[in-house]
Design an enzyme around this catalytic site. Sequence first.
Site, PDB file in Angstrom:
ATOM      1  N   LYS A 285      -7.992 -12.355  -6.020  1.00  0.00           N
ATOM      2  CA  LYS A 285      -7.195 -11.397  -5.240  1.00  0.00           C
ATOM      3  C   LYS A 285      -5.780 -11.940  -5.132  1.00  0.00           C
ATOM      4  CE  LYS A 285      -6.493  -9.776  -0.437  1.00  0.00           C
ATOM      5  NZ  LYS A 285      -7.074  -9.644   0.923  1.00  0.00           N
TER       6      LYS A 285
ATOM      7  N   ASP B  18       0.526  -8.927   2.473  1.00  0.00           N
ATOM      8  CA  ASP B  18      -0.364  -7.925   3.054  1.00  0.00           C
ATOM      9  C   ASP B  18       0.125  -7.520   4.444  1.00  0.00           C
ATOM     10  OD1 ASP B  18      -2.428  -6.282   3.810  1.00  0.00           O
ATOM     11  OD2 ASP B  18      -3.904  -7.894   4.078  1.00  0.00           O
TER      12      ASP B  18
ATOM     13  N   LYS C 158      -0.608  -4.171  10.263  1.00  0.00           N
ATOM     14  CA  LYS C 158      -1.047  -5.299  11.085  1.00  0.00           C
ATOM     15  C   LYS C 158      -0.083  -5.498  12.252  1.00  0.00           C
ATOM     16  CE  LYS C 158      -3.088  -8.115   7.350  1.00  0.00           C
ATOM     17  NZ  LYS C 158      -4.453  -8.187   7.857  1.00  0.00           N
TER      18      LYS C 158
ATOM     19  N   ASP D 246      -1.925 -14.306   1.027  1.00  0.00           N
ATOM     20  CA  ASP D 246      -3.014 -13.391   0.692  1.00  0.00           C
ATOM     21  C   ASP D 246      -3.258 -13.280  -0.816  1.00  0.00           C
ATOM     22  OD1 ASP D 246      -5.092 -11.917   1.727  1.00  0.00           O
ATOM     23  OD2 ASP D 246      -3.960 -10.033   1.781  1.00  0.00           O
TER      24      ASP D 246
ATOM     25  N   ASP E 278      -5.819  -1.662   5.370  1.00  0.00           N
ATOM     26  CA  ASP E 278      -5.742  -3.122   5.472  1.00  0.00           C
ATOM     27  C   ASP E 278      -6.959  -3.799   4.816  1.00  0.00           C
ATOM     28  OD1 ASP E 278      -4.691  -5.548   6.135  1.00  0.00           O
ATOM     29  OD2 ASP E 278      -5.189  -5.445   8.272  1.00  0.00           O
TER      30      ASP E 278
ATOM     31  N   GLU F 104      -7.666  -3.969   1.807  1.00  0.00           N
ATOM     32  CA  GLU F 104      -7.128  -3.676   0.476  1.00  0.00           C
ATOM     33  C   GLU F 104      -7.640  -4.618  -0.600  1.00  0.00           C
ATOM     34  OE1 GLU F 104      -5.711  -5.611   2.558  1.00  0.00           O
ATOM     35  OE2 GLU F 104      -5.104  -7.284   1.295  1.00  0.00           O
TER      36      GLU F 104
ATOM     37  N   ARG G  86     -10.561  -5.749  -1.379  1.00  0.00           N
ATOM     38  CA  ARG G  86     -11.746  -5.275  -2.100  1.00  0.00           C
ATOM     39  C   ARG G  86     -11.403  -4.153  -3.073  1.00  0.00           C
ATOM     40  NH1 ARG G  86     -14.535  -4.077   3.618  1.00  0.00           N
ATOM     41  NH2 ARG G  86     -13.106  -5.773   4.125  1.00  0.00           N
TER      42      ARG G  86
HETATM   43  N1  BES Z   1      -5.897 -10.443   3.936  1.00  0.00           N
HETATM   44  C1  BES Z   1      -6.707  -9.993   5.002  1.00  0.00           C
HETATM   45  C2  BES Z   1      -7.735 -11.023   5.462  1.00  0.00           C
HETATM   46  C3  BES Z   1      -7.200 -12.277   6.051  1.00  0.00           C
HETATM   47  C4  BES Z   1      -7.105 -12.445   7.406  1.00  0.00           C
HETATM   48  C5  BES Z   1      -6.835 -13.344   5.250  1.00  0.00           C
HETATM   49  C6  BES Z   1      -6.647 -13.620   7.946  1.00  0.00           C
HETATM   50  C7  BES Z   1      -6.369 -14.518   5.791  1.00  0.00           C
HETATM   51  C8  BES Z   1      -6.279 -14.664   7.141  1.00  0.00           C
HETATM   52  C9  BES Z   1      -7.455  -8.740   4.566  1.00  0.00           C
HETATM   53  O1  BES Z   1      -6.815  -7.946   3.647  1.00  0.00           O
HETATM   54  C10 BES Z   1      -7.650  -7.916   5.783  1.00  0.00           C
HETATM   55  O2  BES Z   1      -6.686  -7.458   6.317  1.00  0.00           O
HETATM   56  N2  BES Z   1      -8.884  -7.747   6.183  1.00  0.00           N
HETATM   57  C11 BES Z   1      -9.191  -6.991   7.343  1.00  0.00           C
HETATM   58  C12 BES Z   1     -10.362  -6.112   6.991  1.00  0.00           C
HETATM   59  C13 BES Z   1     -10.668  -5.069   8.019  1.00  0.00           C
HETATM   60  C14 BES Z   1      -9.571  -4.031   8.051  1.00  0.00           C
HETATM   61  C15 BES Z   1     -11.980  -4.439   7.686  1.00  0.00           C
HETATM   62  C16 BES Z   1      -9.545  -7.962   8.457  1.00  0.00           C
HETATM   63  O3  BES Z   1     -10.162  -8.985   8.183  1.00  0.00           O
HETATM   64  O4  BES Z   1      -9.172  -7.700   9.572  1.00  0.00           O
HETATM   65 ZN    ZN Z   2      -5.442  -8.870   2.447  1.00  0.00          ZN
HETATM   66 MN    MN Z   3      -5.495  -6.548   4.536  1.00  0.00          MN
END
Ligand code: BES
Ligand code: ZN
Ligand code: MN
Length: 488
Positions: free
Chosen positions: A253, A258, A265, A276, A335, A337, A339
Amino acid sequence: MTTPPQISFTEIELDAIAAAKGRVAIFVEGEGKLGLAARRVNRLTKGALGRFVASEAFSKMKQGDAKTLGYPVGFAADAVDVVKLNRRATVPDARKAGAALARLQGGDDCLVMAGNNTRCSEIAFGFAMRAYGFDAHKTGDKTTPGAVTFAVAKPEEVAAQSAPLAAVVEGVFFTRDLVNEPANVLTTDDFAARLAAMHELGLEVEILEEADLAKLGMRTLLAVGEGSESPSKVVVMTWNGGGDEAPLALVGKGVVFDTGGISIKPAGGMEDMTMDMGGAGVVSGVMRTLALRKAKANVVGLVGLVENMPDGRAQRPGDVVRSMKGDTVEVINTDAEGRLVLCDVMWYAQERFNPSGMIDLATLTGAVIIGLGHENAGVFSNNDALCNAFLKAAEAEGEGAWRLPLSPGYDEQLKSRIADVKNVGGRPAGSITAAKFLQRFVKEECPWIHLDIAGVASLTKESTLAPKGATGWGVMALDRMIRDKFEG
Ligand code: BES
Ligand code: ZN
Ligand code: MN
């Protein structure tokens, strides 16, 4: 790129101890027995070393710990670093010892009297790993690194053992630089250019641009990048060091930043989302290592490079997008994204390369940090043999990894009213539902591991082998697994 220290290995020359500039390091066994170099230091210091080794301070030190004797009499050097380490040290202790010396080094020259320690190359490896610093954006005086010399009983032998380890250090530094780099510098274009430059190492590097991706049908990946001015890309790095067997595929990824997109966010901590692209960073670092050490394996690394921004053209919550595989995805949360990027690249990897196995890496979920903190990456797999091989390699390299389940029941959470699948499964088991989403895009017969590295890719505290910031987690474990399982 941040260049690792050049460590040279020379014959043992006891008279060099008093004459050396900068720092001198010696090793003392746990029971306090002094070897040749230590005896010389003791004599030069008129018994000061012996007093230290007899002290409570020394007995309290653990294997791999170092203590400094400052401006010792009888020396040209500014310091003697005394490391507690057995001659037959374990690999982790030897690496820790080397790292302890690197932390102390600063810009000084360093003479390490490693003698006949059985782990000289591992001490040097630990030294090099910890000698990393990311100062690309610091103005002012830069410390030019001092010369590091290891005096060892068998210089040629140790140098030969060190060559593949130096390739690992290079790969890790490459990954750390990518992960540490801010998003205004490491754009998708810049990332791809750094990978293209690895052509020099004998890697085949192919860059798929947006038009290519559209033709291939990578719509979920493209949808993520739609709100960004930076063009989405997929970079394919091929290392053909084996025979004609099917390759192992590594998929990363690479979200260079992000924001969350329209599901934006909160401001606090958003700056951390420069990391990210950590999964893509690890894939790139492993490919670099494989090329540098001319690995006898076939490995293909694919990274999906996109930026997730909110914009008039950005995808919206509620959109339905058709993946390359053909499954339709209801984008509940823009968010989630990662996947969407991975599912298309993973499908493409299987369709094009028919790999013997596939490992994807991603800073995929905040939930994995809630579950496992910063000690372990989340490991998910449909294949016990491949998974156990990875877990064994990770354990050997001291990279925390913990397997989590993929039971079918979790699929319920991803059911969509209007499409084949939703891109989020709600709060419960957020890392597992993310992995379950990915699993839809893995062919049944393809052995697969998903590594959620959100908690381990970058740390706010230093670790044994890395300063604060990017760790390069996974480069060591994947390189070892490839060496042990895929190279005869
Ligand atoms: N890049 C983030 C995950 C992340 C969080 C990486 C903290 C490193 C540190 C990912 O894209 C994300 O935003 N995931 C969301 C998913 C949710 C919307 C289902 C999350 O983990 O909040
Ligand atoms: Zn992300
Ligand atoms: Mn995200």
